[in-house]
Scaffold this motif. Sequence first.
Motif, PDB file in Angstrom:
ATOM      1  N   VAL A 187       0.746  -1.147  -0.175  1.00 35.40           N
ATOM      2  CA  VAL A 187       0.096  -0.182  -0.136  1.00 35.40           C
ATOM      3  C   VAL A 187       0.777   1.247   0.003  1.00 35.40           C
ATOM      4  CG1 VAL A 187      -1.499   1.347   1.078  1.00 35.40           C
ATOM      5  CG2 VAL A 187      -1.880  -1.142   0.931  1.00 35.40           C
ATOM      6  N   LEU A 188       1.766   1.223   0.995  1.00 32.26           N
ATOM      7  CA  LEU A 188       2.761   2.475   0.998  1.00 32.26           C
ATOM      8  C   LEU A 188       3.432   2.630  -0.318  1.00 32.26           C
ATOM      9  CD1 LEU A 188       3.460   4.762   2.833  1.00 32.26           C
ATOM     10  CD2 LEU A 188       5.312   3.280   3.697  1.00 32.26           C
ATOM     11  N   GLY A 189       3.988   1.582  -0.931  1.00 35.01           N
ATOM     12  CA  GLY A 189       4.853   1.815  -1.994  1.00 35.01           C
ATOM     13  C   GLY A 189       3.980   2.110  -3.055  1.00 35.01           C
ATOM     14  N   ILE A 190       2.739   1.686  -3.438  1.00 32.76           N
ATOM     15  CA  ILE A 190       1.863   2.079  -4.448  1.00 32.76           C
ATOM     16  C   ILE A 190       1.323   3.750  -4.176  1.00 32.76           C
ATOM     17  CG2 ILE A 190      -0.489   1.993  -5.623  1.00 32.76           C
ATOM     18  CD1 ILE A 190      -0.026  -1.084  -4.958  1.00 32.76           C
ATOM     19  N   LEU A 191       1.191   3.995  -3.085  1.00 32.30           N
ATOM     20  CA  LEU A 191       0.754   5.318  -2.862  1.00 32.30           C
ATOM     21  C   LEU A 191       1.976   6.306  -3.022  1.00 32.30           C
ATOM     22  CD1 LEU A 191      -1.260   4.996   0.496  1.00 32.30           C
ATOM     23  CD2 LEU A 191      -2.054   5.576  -1.824  1.00 32.30           C
ATOM     24  N   LEU A 192       3.502   5.745  -2.692  1.00 31.08           N
ATOM     25  CA  LEU A 192       4.299   6.706  -2.952  1.00 31.08           C
ATOM     26  C   LEU A 192       4.719   6.933  -4.296  1.00 31.08           C
ATOM     27  CD1 LEU A 192       6.868   5.511  -0.132  1.00 31.08           C
ATOM     28  CD2 LEU A 192       5.959   7.890  -0.275  1.00 31.08           C
ATOM     29  N   THR A 193       4.541   6.068  -5.181  1.00 35.03           N
ATOM     30  CA  THR A 193       4.528   5.918  -6.589  1.00 35.03           C
ATOM     31  C   THR A 193       3.854   6.525  -7.140  1.00 35.03           C
ATOM     32  OG1 THR A 193       5.628   3.529  -6.517  1.00 35.03           O
ATOM     33  CG2 THR A 193       5.176   4.499  -8.602  1.00 35.03           C
ATOM     34  N   ILE A 194       2.761   6.632  -7.033  1.00 33.28           N
ATOM     35  CA  ILE A 194       1.468   7.455  -7.309  1.00 33.28           C
ATOM     36  C   ILE A 194       1.723   8.889  -7.046  1.00 33.28           C
ATOM     37  CG2 ILE A 194      -1.033   8.170  -7.478  1.00 33.28           C
ATOM     38  CD1 ILE A 194      -1.751   4.969  -6.864  1.00 33.28           C
ATOM     39  N   PHE A 195       2.080   9.234  -5.798  1.00 32.32           N
ATOM     40  CA  PHE A 195       2.289  10.517  -5.443  1.00 32.32           C
ATOM     41  C   PHE A 195       3.669  11.153  -6.313  1.00 32.32           C
ATOM     42  CE2 PHE A 195       3.980  14.287  -2.549  1.00 32.32           C
ATOM     43  CZ  PHE A 195       2.798  14.820  -2.717  1.00 32.32           C
ATOM     44  N   ALA A 196       4.577  10.256  -6.573  1.00 31.07           N
ATOM     45  CA  ALA A 196       5.763  10.745  -7.256  1.00 31.07           C
ATOM     46  C   ALA A 196       5.353  11.193  -8.569  1.00 31.07           C
ATOM     47  CB  ALA A 196       7.030   9.648  -7.307  1.00 31.07           C
ATOM     48  N   LEU A 197       4.579  10.368  -9.365  1.00 30.65           N
ATOM     49  CA  LEU A 197       4.004  10.671 -10.576  1.00 30.65           C
ATOM     50  C   LEU A 197       2.936  12.193 -10.534  1.00 30.65           C
ATOM     51  CD1 LEU A 197       3.079   7.268 -12.046  1.00 30.65           C
ATOM     52  CD2 LEU A 197       4.889   8.595 -12.562  1.00 30.65           C
ATOM     53  N   VAL A 198       2.330  12.187  -9.494  1.00 25.37           N
ATOM     54  CA  VAL A 198       1.288  13.447  -9.245  1.00 25.37           C
ATOM     55  C   VAL A 198       2.135  14.782  -8.964  1.00 25.37           C
ATOM     56  CG1 VAL A 198      -0.371  14.632  -7.752  1.00 25.37           C
ATOM     57  CG2 VAL A 198      -0.629  12.213  -8.560  1.00 25.37           C
ATOM     58  N   TYR A 199       3.314  14.498  -8.273  1.00 23.43           N
ATOM     59  CA  TYR A 199       4.315  15.624  -8.303  1.00 23.43           C
ATOM     60  C   TYR A 199       4.943  16.065  -9.211  1.00 23.43           C
ATOM     61  CZ  TYR A 199       8.257  18.224  -6.364  1.00 23.43           C
ATOM     62  OH  TYR A 199       9.173  19.296  -6.120  1.00 23.43           O
TER      63      TYR A 199
ATOM     64  N   VAL B 233       9.847  27.394 -11.811  1.00 25.13           N
ATOM     65  CA  VAL B 233       9.697  26.391 -12.931  1.00 25.13           C
ATOM     66  C   VAL B 233       8.968  26.916 -14.134  1.00 25.13           C
ATOM     67  CG1 VAL B 233       8.813  24.187 -13.655  1.00 25.13           C
ATOM     68  CG2 VAL B 233      10.098  24.475 -11.350  1.00 25.13           C
ATOM     69  N   ARG B 234       7.901  27.627 -13.895  1.00 29.27           N
ATOM     70  CA  ARG B 234       7.235  28.396 -15.018  1.00 29.27           C
ATOM     71  C   ARG B 234       7.777  29.291 -15.781  1.00 29.27           C
ATOM     72  NH1 ARG B 234       3.027  29.094 -10.826  1.00 29.27           N
ATOM     73  NH2 ARG B 234       3.351  31.459 -11.209  1.00 29.27           N
ATOM     74  N   THR B 235       9.110  30.009 -15.320  1.00 31.95           N
ATOM     75  CA  THR B 235       9.702  31.079 -15.621  1.00 31.95           C
ATOM     76  C   THR B 235      10.930  30.712 -16.084  1.00 31.95           C
ATOM     77  OG1 THR B 235      10.516  31.432 -13.548  1.00 31.95           O
ATOM     78  CG2 THR B 235       8.568  32.668 -14.155  1.00 31.95           C
ATOM     79  N   SER B 236      11.419  29.472 -16.133  1.00 30.65           N
ATOM     80  CA  SER B 236      12.559  29.093 -16.452  1.00 30.65           C
ATOM     81  C   SER B 236      12.540  27.699 -17.175  1.00 30.65           C
ATOM     82  CB  SER B 236      13.761  29.008 -15.364  1.00 30.65           C
ATOM     83  OG  SER B 236      15.080  28.509 -16.160  1.00 30.65           O
ATOM     84  N   PRO B 237      12.931  27.602 -18.558  1.00 31.16           N
ATOM     85  CA  PRO B 237      12.905  26.167 -18.998  1.00 31.16           C
ATOM     86  C   PRO B 237      14.000  25.010 -18.850  1.00 31.16           C
ATOM     87  CG  PRO B 237      13.491  27.868 -20.735  1.00 31.16           C
ATOM     88  CD  PRO B 237      13.213  28.426 -19.328  1.00 31.16           C
ATOM     89  N   ARG B 238      15.073  25.816 -18.002  1.00 32.15           N
ATOM     90  CA  ARG B 238      15.821  25.018 -17.418  1.00 32.15           C
ATOM     91  C   ARG B 238      15.488  23.882 -16.369  1.00 32.15           C
ATOM     92  NH1 ARG B 238      20.288  27.596 -15.837  1.00 32.15           N
ATOM     93  NH2 ARG B 238      21.243  26.299 -14.369  1.00 32.15           N
ATOM     94  N   TYR B 239      14.423  24.250 -15.803  1.00 35.11           N
ATOM     95  CA  TYR B 239      13.996  23.410 -14.569  1.00 35.11           C
ATOM     96  C   TYR B 239      12.894  22.517 -15.337  1.00 35.11           C
ATOM     97  CZ  TYR B 239      16.411  26.519 -11.530  1.00 35.11           C
ATOM     98  OH  TYR B 239      17.318  27.224 -10.958  1.00 35.11           O
ATOM     99  N   GLN B 240      13.101  21.313 -15.445  1.00 36.45           N
ATOM    100  CA  GLN B 240      12.178  20.139 -15.927  1.00 36.45           C
ATOM    101  C   GLN B 240      11.857  19.042 -15.126  1.00 36.45           C
ATOM    102  OE1 GLN B 240      10.452  20.783 -19.008  1.00 36.45           O
ATOM    103  NE2 GLN B 240      11.398  22.706 -19.165  1.00 36.45           N
ATOM    104  N   PRO B 241      10.684  18.643 -14.977  1.00 44.83           N
ATOM    105  CA  PRO B 241      10.668  17.463 -14.092  1.00 44.83           C
ATOM    106  C   PRO B 241      11.432  16.161 -14.643  1.00 44.83           C
ATOM    107  CG  PRO B 241       8.646  17.712 -15.325  1.00 44.83           C
ATOM    108  CD  PRO B 241       9.722  18.875 -15.428  1.00 44.83           C
ATOM    109  N   LEU B 242      11.525  15.179 -14.003  1.00 44.88           N
ATOM    110  CA  LEU B 242      12.162  13.847 -14.478  1.00 44.88           C
ATOM    111  C   LEU B 242      11.446  13.190 -15.242  1.00 44.88           C
ATOM    112  CD1 LEU B 242      14.085  12.455 -11.065  1.00 44.88           C
ATOM    113  CD2 LEU B 242      14.960  13.599 -13.123  1.00 44.88           C
ATOM    114  N   ILE B 243       9.977  13.105 -15.107  1.00 42.74           N
ATOM    115  CA  ILE B 243       9.046  12.601 -16.119  1.00 42.74           C
ATOM    116  C   ILE B 243       8.290  13.743 -16.419  1.00 42.74           C
ATOM    117  CG2 ILE B 243       7.408  10.718 -16.423  1.00 42.74           C
ATOM    118  CD1 ILE B 243       9.028   9.100 -14.002  1.00 42.74           C
TER     119      ILE B 243
END
Length: 616
Positions: free
Chosen positions: A317-329, A340-350
């Motif tokens: 349960v904790l593993g699935i929740l953390l993985t989902i939250f990582a994607l939501v983040y 992040v909105r003002t500089s294209p240098r900052y991009q998410p890993l996914i």
Amino acid sequence: MEEDLENQKIVVHGAGEGDLLDSSTSQSSKETVVKQPAEENDQKSLGSGQTTGMALYVCVFSLALSLFLAALDIMIVSSIVETVANQFGDYSKTGWIFAGYSLPNAVLSLIWGRIAAVVGFKTSVLTAIVIFEVGSLVAGLANSMDMLIGGRVVAGIGGSGIQGLAFIIGSTLVDESKRGLIIACMSSAFGVASVAGPFLGGAFTTHVTWRWCFYINLPIGGLAFASLVLFYHPNGKLQSTRSTVLQFFSNTWNFVKRLRELFKLSTWKTFVHELIFRFDIIESLLMSAGLVLILLAFSFGGSKYAWNSAPTIVMFVLGILLTIFALVYDFVIFPRWKVVRTSPRYQPLIPWKIFSKFPIFVANVSVFFICMAFMCQIIYVIQFFQLVYNETAWKASIHSIAAVVPTVITVITSGIVNNKLGVVKPIALVGIFSGVIGAGLLTLLDNTSTTSQHIGFLILPGIAFGATMQSSLIGNQIQVDKKSKTYRMDFIAVTTLNNFLKNLGQAIGGVVCNTVFTTSITNKMRQHHIDIGQNISADAIVIYRSHHFDGSRSLLGDLISESIKNVFYMSLGFSAVAFIFGIFTSNKKLDLNKAPANTKESAGSVSSSSDKVESQ
């Protein structure tokens, strides 16, 4: 606060935009970085030209060699378990010999791409090789099970970087029209290593010592390291050995002089700021923790803990929740930060803009399930001959050659087809059709099968693995918009995402196949009141059968054969899912027109300006 942090680019930005050993920013790193717009600097091309001639061949060979070693270590330990357990007298921890390498190898793939984007690809891949070599040395010298596992974890961290960066660097060595052949060479190394590991491990264990499974990495890894130092020059300029060595020591000295900046509070503020936004460390930690918990739940469930026990349920349960939250983040929260909105240098890993592209999504899902299926098949084909026929690890591993040959032939053929015709989807279709049919045929393997069936059943899975690896990576890369301001980061993102899912598929496949087999054989042995005197697992049965072998068609032999067949049924399900997604592969082709010398974006623009500095 954000404006102050943007202007205080002392050590992190001074090192990141150049190299950690970059002499060009040693005198006034603060002024140098501030004067260069971050957006412009972050999207600079690799250089003015691609690697050619002997340097190209040596670079590709070195990358393939490094990739071979990193992929080899995933499976090479499968044949040393019994020997190591007997020597150290600690059978309970043998599962971590595999998991200690595969877990960090899978979960750290994404962050290595980001590190390379900031520090430089040459520095990053050389660092990954060094970490891998240190881990291999520790594992080879291990005098306890804990020391061996520790060495495997360190090697897994380095191996993750090697596997991710090798494909990115290989893709940048030539323009898009020739990229298929380069990736084919590296996919061949990856594919051969995936199935040759048990064979080589068994040979070393039987004829020399299990420690050579790790010692072998040292001279070969050292050769790859030296070759890349001398011949890999990201901007296409060749250097003499003398200038390379002098540059290294000069840059090292300049870096040491800049260490005084570490005593400034502003430096640490900038460091934390960059960790959060440039390296997306929050997503990385959440994703890593979630995936580790899920894999641990599969590893411990049904063995150390019952499936319905609190520890197993909590880990799932904790593993699935953390993985989902990582994607939501990454998809929702990260893009909403003002910086992040003002500089294209900052991009998410996914990035959502990458992940949500249908052609990229289906290609990655397809290769993820093909890798899961293939890992299940290879592991339990070898286990089949060990458990049912009581063959040694070395002899059982010979049967995997039937999958190696078609894998290599397929990736090379695919590379040639990519190079000549530019097509990707036909190769993907060959892979998914071969995967489903081959997985179905493999369910017919049992303790009454003939030698020709032992060979024939492995041909199509090998073709599926080779074709899908090649087509999924090429298919991802050609979907990136070359005109985008974030092309370089997007190219790195799709390549590392593809590699991440391949590694994760292999890691999960290696865990769940053991879970399915152990659960199946445990139930069957209890039904027939068979007791082997210890916790039931594949490795425990190998040890028991080596001392109490009663024939391949005995009751225990039948039960083992039936349990392994359940693993193959599961791999058939994985292949079917890969087929469903694979049929939607994009029809887009490679651009076979050579780019002009001054606009070779297809490979050159992928690397950062830090790589320019590395080869000056």
